[in-house]
Design an enzyme around this catalytic site. Sequence first.
Site, mmCIF file in Angstrom:
data_model
loop_
_atom_site.group_PDB
_atom_site.id
_atom_site.type_symbol
_atom_site.label_atom_id
_atom_site.label_comp_id
_atom_site.label_asym_id
_atom_site.label_seq_id
_atom_site.Cartn_x
_atom_site.Cartn_y
_atom_site.Cartn_z
ATOM 1 N N ARG A 85 0.846 -1.192 0.000
ATOM 2 C CA ARG A 85 0.000 0.000 0.000
ATOM 3 C C ARG A 85 0.883 1.243 0.000
ATOM 4 O O ARG A 85 1.768 1.376 0.849
ATOM 5 C CB ARG A 85 -0.934 0.004 1.219
ATOM 6 C CG ARG A 85 -1.759 1.268 1.331
ATOM 7 C CD ARG A 85 -2.804 1.192 2.452
ATOM 8 N NE ARG A 85 -3.463 2.471 2.581
ATOM 9 C CZ ARG A 85 -3.416 3.254 3.668
ATOM 10 N NH1 ARG A 85 -2.761 2.862 4.757
ATOM 11 N NH2 ARG A 85 -4.019 4.412 3.680
ATOM 12 N N HIS A 129 -3.279 10.873 0.922
ATOM 13 C CA HIS A 129 -2.721 10.649 2.255
ATOM 14 C C HIS A 129 -2.093 11.975 2.699
ATOM 15 O O HIS A 129 -0.897 12.063 2.936
ATOM 16 C CB HIS A 129 -1.717 9.495 2.237
ATOM 17 C CG HIS A 129 -1.458 8.866 3.571
ATOM 18 N ND1 HIS A 129 -1.542 7.506 3.808
ATOM 19 C CD2 HIS A 129 -1.109 9.414 4.766
ATOM 20 C CE1 HIS A 129 -1.248 7.237 5.082
ATOM 21 N NE2 HIS A 129 -0.979 8.383 5.677
ATOM 22 N N GLU A 174 -7.821 8.212 6.429
ATOM 23 C CA GLU A 174 -8.154 8.818 7.715
ATOM 24 C C GLU A 174 -8.686 10.242 7.599
ATOM 25 O O GLU A 174 -8.032 11.202 8.039
ATOM 26 C CB GLU A 174 -6.929 8.800 8.641
ATOM 27 C CG GLU A 174 -6.386 7.399 8.892
ATOM 28 C CD GLU A 174 -5.313 7.372 9.981
ATOM 29 O OE1 GLU A 174 -4.789 8.439 10.331
ATOM 30 O OE2 GLU A 174 -5.005 6.278 10.470
ATOM 31 N N ASN A 300 -7.803 1.585 9.782
ATOM 32 C CA ASN A 300 -6.505 1.734 10.448
ATOM 33 C C ASN A 300 -6.758 1.619 11.941
ATOM 34 O O ASN A 300 -7.539 2.394 12.499
ATOM 35 C CB ASN A 300 -5.880 3.107 10.153
ATOM 36 C CG ASN A 300 -5.400 3.216 8.713
ATOM 37 O OD1 ASN A 300 -5.457 2.261 7.946
ATOM 38 N ND2 ASN A 300 -4.926 4.405 8.350
ATOM 39 N N TYR A 302 -5.095 1.613 15.689
ATOM 40 C CA TYR A 302 -3.942 1.840 16.559
ATOM 41 C C TYR A 302 -4.292 1.695 18.040
ATOM 42 O O TYR A 302 -3.631 0.960 18.754
ATOM 43 C CB TYR A 302 -3.311 3.210 16.285
ATOM 44 C CG TYR A 302 -2.565 3.247 14.968
ATOM 45 C CD1 TYR A 302 -1.285 2.730 14.860
ATOM 46 C CD2 TYR A 302 -3.162 3.755 13.819
ATOM 47 C CE1 TYR A 302 -0.597 2.731 13.647
ATOM 48 C CE2 TYR A 302 -2.493 3.756 12.601
ATOM 49 C CZ TYR A 302 -1.206 3.245 12.517
ATOM 50 O OH TYR A 302 -0.533 3.239 11.321
ATOM 51 N N GLU A 364 -3.752 -0.263 8.076
ATOM 52 C CA GLU A 364 -2.591 0.136 8.895
ATOM 53 C C GLU A 364 -2.759 -0.425 10.295
ATOM 54 O O GLU A 364 -3.872 -0.434 10.836
ATOM 55 C CB GLU A 364 -2.478 1.664 9.037
ATOM 56 C CG GLU A 364 -1.939 2.373 7.830
ATOM 57 C CD GLU A 364 -1.841 3.889 8.028
ATOM 58 O OE1 GLU A 364 -1.643 4.348 9.184
ATOM 59 O OE2 GLU A 364 -1.988 4.599 7.025
HETATM 60 C C1 FCB Z 1 -1.692 7.044 10.899
HETATM 61 C C2 FCB Z 1 -1.298 7.635 9.573
HETATM 62 C C3 FCB Z 1 0.061 7.197 9.088
HETATM 63 C C4 FCB Z 1 1.061 7.131 10.222
HETATM 64 C C5 FCB Z 1 0.509 6.322 11.371
HETATM 65 C C6 FCB Z 1 1.471 6.158 12.521
HETATM 66 O O1 FCB Z 1 -2.632 7.865 11.513
HETATM 67 O O2 FCB Z 1 -2.231 7.253 8.578
HETATM 68 O O3 FCB Z 1 0.475 8.069 8.075
HETATM 69 O O4 FCB Z 1 1.444 8.392 10.588
HETATM 70 O O5 FCB Z 1 -0.673 6.928 11.838
#
Ligand code: FCB
Length: 454
Positions: A85, A129, A174, A300, A302, A364
Amino acid sequence: MTATHLPAISRSQFPADFRWGCSTSSYQIEGAAFEDGRGESIWDRFCATPGHIRDGSSGAVACDHYHRWPEDLDLAQSLGVNAYRFSIAWPRILPSGRSAINQKGLDFYSRLVDGMLERGLQPWATLYHWDLPQALQDQGGWASRETVDAFVEYTDVVTRSLGDRVKHWITHNEPWCTAFLGNHGGGHAPGLNSYKTALQVCHHLLLSHGMALPVIRRNVPEAQAGITLSLHPIVAATDSPADVAAALRHDGMRNRWFLDPLFGRGYPADVLPLLGADAPDMHHSDLALIATPCDFLGVNYYFPERVGDAAGDGQDHGPIATTVVSAPDVERTAFGWEVAPQGMVSLLQRVQRDYAPAQIYLTENGSTYDDVVSPDGSIDDPQRRSYLARHLLAARQAVEAGVPLKGYFAWSLLDNFEWAEGYLRRFGLTYVDYATQQRRLKASGVWYREFLHR
Ligand code: FCB
């Protein structure tokens, strides 16, 4: 399970057609910011102001991927992934945002895509992006409806050129971050501080997504097209009614504000009335356009957020008036982000239950720690390895629970320019020595490679 215990997990425990990849983005790795006719982006401009980037850096050189891409694609191939990607820098294609096409920019991505295909890497292109042409920002940026038309034009140019080889397209990465970090928090480009602007930007991002989908489908035979959202499980800080209500509002803005309109429900009815005069201006047909069906949803993942009621703390939290509360005694990455693989399972199940997308891809997922290079040149990063292993276990659990999860992309192939943190945060499976541009696979990268070969 703790950070030191690795779950027994291997690729063979996933469906045979599961997609395996790693993710990058243009501004974070390419460098060559002023080469071959690339126009200025809002990140070039933002980085130029002292104080915006923690280490005073910019993406002007970054990983020099623009020149070193064959080596980087070799690296991705050596991991054993079958997808890659990347994102396309709009200012390389249309340096002033619209009209005049820079053929050298298109040629770069054409070579890059050929390089992926030669190495058995399925190209997954993200159109946006975060690196908007500065010329468009000068005319109002995403707060202006004209930028929606500009994005559709840009999508047309790119998909005409690459659509014979790139079948997987992500419109936006995002949109919450683009809108709120850039236009309300001000910590990202273009560095504005208006909630109203952020909401208008948000609306235009979603609209541009919906309007770009038919263009992608027209230009790309057998296209698979979607959008990538940053989604978070939201937990109330306490079980007080005020905190529980705040968590619901926060979920409304963080998650449902995007999911609801994309899946045809319009903006969340519990949140919209709270916005008052900040609510976005929209045209009658916008919501129908935003709800144009996608082939997949990119997620994504996290971290989860714990949320309390911010009323009365004297700070400007916008009309939603919630605050993210720091939970004590939880495992965190060096960035302070909570490590919660089970949160990923519950989030994916929730998305499946409430919205039933046909396919979900984790586009991600990754972590940053303070990496140390040993005298022998190796980088032992047990925490990142553990993070990765536990999130892959969570991905497997989601598949077993019936979530239509079809692939996983690790963030990131390389250490890179981490936005407002500059080069202080390393998210790579590969360590980049920025002085020499030497790449070295970290122990977590070695582990991912072994996982993919088992
Ligand atoms: C996400 C972003 C990516 C990177 C990660 C750690 O929010 O999409 O570009 O910065 O965090």
